[in-house]
Write a protein that holds these residues in place. Structure first.
Motif, mmCIF file in Angstrom:
data_model
loop_
_atom_site.group_PDB
_atom_site.id
_atom_site.type_symbol
_atom_site.label_atom_id
_atom_site.label_comp_id
_atom_site.label_asym_id
_atom_site.label_seq_id
_atom_site.Cartn_x
_atom_site.Cartn_y
_atom_site.Cartn_z
ATOM 1 N N VAL A 198 41.327 44.596 39.109
ATOM 2 C CA VAL A 198 40.013 44.033 39.463
ATOM 3 C C VAL A 198 40.091 42.738 40.256
ATOM 4 N N LYS A 199 41.296 42.216 40.461
ATOM 5 C CA LYS A 199 41.435 40.910 41.113
ATOM 6 C C LYS A 199 40.939 40.958 42.561
ATOM 7 N N ASP A 200 40.076 40.009 42.892
ATOM 8 C CA ASP A 200 39.597 39.828 44.271
ATOM 9 C C ASP A 200 39.022 41.109 44.867
ATOM 10 N N SER A 201 38.253 41.840 44.081
ATOM 11 C CA SER A 201 37.709 43.101 44.593
ATOM 12 C C SER A 201 36.385 43.419 43.914
ATOM 13 N N GLY A 202 35.606 44.285 44.567
ATOM 14 C CA GLY A 202 34.456 44.888 43.924
ATOM 15 C C GLY A 202 34.914 46.153 43.227
ATOM 16 N N GLY A 243 37.758 56.381 32.147
ATOM 17 C CA GLY A 243 37.129 56.493 33.461
ATOM 18 C C GLY A 243 38.036 56.047 34.586
ATOM 19 N N LEU A 244 37.738 56.546 35.775
ATOM 20 C CA LEU A 244 38.433 56.158 37.000
ATOM 21 C C LEU A 244 37.813 54.885 37.553
ATOM 22 N N LEU A 245 38.659 53.935 37.922
ATOM 23 C CA LEU A 245 38.203 52.715 38.559
ATOM 24 C C LEU A 245 38.559 52.752 40.039
ATOM 25 N N VAL A 246 37.628 52.350 40.868
ATOM 26 C CA VAL A 246 37.883 52.197 42.294
ATOM 27 C C VAL A 246 37.601 50.742 42.652
ATOM 28 N N SER A 247 38.620 50.075 43.182
ATOM 29 C CA SER A 247 38.452 48.679 43.606
ATOM 30 C C SER A 247 38.521 48.607 45.120
ATOM 31 N N VAL A 248 37.617 47.847 45.705
ATOM 32 C CA VAL A 248 37.499 47.730 47.157
ATOM 33 C C VAL A 248 37.789 46.287 47.552
ATOM 34 N N ARG A 249 38.804 46.127 48.392
ATOM 35 C CA ARG A 249 39.183 44.808 48.900
ATOM 36 C C ARG A 249 39.026 44.839 50.416
ATOM 37 N N GLY A 250 38.024 44.161 50.918
ATOM 38 C CA GLY A 250 37.786 44.178 52.347
ATOM 39 C C GLY A 250 37.141 45.483 52.778
ATOM 40 N N GLN A 251 37.157 45.744 54.075
ATOM 41 C CA GLN A 251 36.461 46.902 54.612
ATOM 42 C C GLN A 251 37.279 48.186 54.524
#
Length: 225
Positions: free
Chosen positions: A73-77, A41-49
């Motif tokens: 995954v560090k410091d992200s959703g 699967g593809l992972l999308v990590s969001v850090r900040g806006q």
């Protein structure tokens, strides 16, 4: 059996080892490599806006356990979209080892998964010249803008076994976004490593590195199936 993790994560040492299946789902082994796609699967990590990055994750057990890189995954959703699906599912990080650059997550809707990738036996040491494959999402959405995001398959061999650093050097092609991809044996599809990075070399040689998954199994995150 997936341990319950309270919001905000679990204190160190409070997550019990999880039991992994020894074989493939169902009664027959899948066709290699096409039969592996449903576990990627593809992972999308969001850090900040405004900061977003992509990576790759793969299912390691029916409860929805996902393996990827710690730096993804560090410091992200983080969200996970399995191959052949169109919606993202939220991930919760269970365990992280920054030295090996590996993370164990779970799909936090607890819907589980009916596909997963089994590991090569710990006793099977990868050797120089081993034929391996790599499935991941290099360059994420930008590789095929406006199209369905599909994984990319590359083949290569183990070029070197770097035992002191628990790394396998491989020449299967990869790019940013491939981090977390499973490195599997071409003969049977079983996972021997997880792609963590590479070196750009203008001479044309592909120099990529994978964490030898036997080192991950020594962390105590898993128990025998």
């Amino acid at each position: 059996n997936i341990p319950f993790i309270p919001p905000g994560g679990a204190p160190s040492g409070t997550v019990s080892p999880v039991r992994l299946p020894l074989g493939w789902p169902g009664s027959t082994e899948p066709r290699i490599p096409a039969g592996l796609l449903s576990s990627i699967g593809l992972l999308v990590s969001v850090r900040g806006q405004n900061e977003m990055a992509t990576g790759t994750g793969w299912v390691i057990g029916p409860g929805g356990l996902i393996i990827t890189c710690a730096h993804v995954v560090k410091d992200s959703g983080v969200m996970f979209m399995g191959h052949g699906t169109t919606g993202f599912r939220p991930l919760q990080v269970l365990r992280v080892d920054e030295e090996l650059d590996v993370a164990l997550c779970v799909i936090s809707d607890y819907g589980g998964s009916d596909a997963w990738l089994p590991l090569a036996p710990v006793a099977d040491e990868p050797e120089i010249g081993l034929d391996v494959g790599l499935i991941g999402y290099p360059l994420g959405f930008s590789l095929a803008p406006g199209e369905t995001v599909d994984p990319t398959l590359t083949f290569g061999i183990v070029n070197s076994v770097r035992r002191q650093s628990n790394r396998l050097q491989i020449d299967a092609g990869a790019a940013p976004g491939s981090s977390g991809s499973p490195v599997f044996r071409r003969r049977d599809g079983r996972v021997v490593g997880i792609l963590t990075g590479g070196i750009e070399h203008r001479g044309g040689m592909h120099i990529n590195f994978a964490c030898d998954f036997r080192a991950v199994q020594r962390l105590g995150w898993f128990s025998p199936g």
